[in-house]
Design an enzyme around this catalytic site. Structure first.
Site, PDB file in Angstrom:
ATOM      1  N   PHE A  10       0.630  -1.003  -0.226  1.00  0.00           N
ATOM      2  CA  PHE A  10      -0.124  -0.228  -0.084  1.00  0.00           C
ATOM      3  C   PHE A  10       0.853   0.973   0.071  1.00  0.00           C
ATOM      4  CE2 PHE A  10      -2.522  -3.244   2.105  1.00  0.00           C
ATOM      5  CZ  PHE A  10      -3.730  -3.233   0.731  1.00  0.00           C
ATOM      6  N   CYS A  11       0.253   2.165  -0.603  1.00  0.00           N
ATOM      7  CA  CYS A  11       1.536   3.193  -1.124  1.00  0.00           C
ATOM      8  C   CYS A  11       0.097   4.786  -1.126  1.00  0.00           C
ATOM      9  CB  CYS A  11       2.142   3.229  -1.785  1.00  0.00           C
ATOM     10  SG  CYS A  11       2.133   3.307  -3.850  1.00  0.00           S
ATOM     11  N   ALA A  12       1.212   5.873  -1.028  1.00  0.00           N
ATOM     12  CA  ALA A  12      -0.195   6.789  -1.434  1.00  0.00           C
ATOM     13  C   ALA A  12      -1.123   6.498  -2.388  1.00  0.00           C
ATOM     14  CB  ALA A  12       0.588   8.264  -1.212  1.00  0.00           C
ATOM     15  N   GLU A  42      -3.597   2.812  -0.650  1.00  0.00           N
ATOM     16  CA  GLU A  42      -4.214   3.189   1.057  1.00  0.00           C
ATOM     17  C   GLU A  42      -5.510   2.832   1.189  1.00  0.00           C
ATOM     18  OE1 GLU A  42      -4.894   6.118   3.241  1.00  0.00           O
ATOM     19  OE2 GLU A  42      -3.803   7.443   1.862  1.00  0.00           O
TER      20      GLU A  42
END
Length: 106
Positions: A10-12, A42
């Site tokens: 998960f990232c921005a 995310e």
């Protein structure tokens, strides 16, 4: 014996991790692992953590770790932040090993 592992990164926005996902898939293939590795933003963490073995956060959203734990802990999903050096160098092998260790499947 083939180990199947389901990993979500998960990232921005789910974009910066896609290159890392490909490198992790290549590392899993080298190890002979069946790996379902995908990246997501995310904001999708709630639905994307059902039935996975481990969740990893990009270093740029490390401040979301406690919120991630609130989502993942009840599902029995280990979650942690990808080490900055491995993320920065896009070291798929190291990040895969980190995920396997977290999931207790190394």
């Amino acid at each position: 014996m083939v180990v199947m592992i389901k990993i979500r990164l998960f990232c921005a926005a789910g974009m910066s991790t896609s290159l890392l996902v490909n490198k992790m898939k290549a590392a899993a293939k080298e190890k002979g692992l069946e790996a379902d590795i995908e990246a997501a933003g995310e904001t999708k963490m709630n639905e994307e953590t059902d039935g996975i073995d481990v969740a990893l956060l990009g270093p740029q959203i490390r401040y979301k770790l406690s919120a991630a734990k609130k989502i993942c802990d009840p599902k029995g999903v280990p979650v942690d932040v990808i080490p900055m050096t491995d993320y920065g160098t896009m070291n798929g092998k190291k990040v895969l090993e980190f995920a396997l260790k977290l999931a207790g499947k190394e």
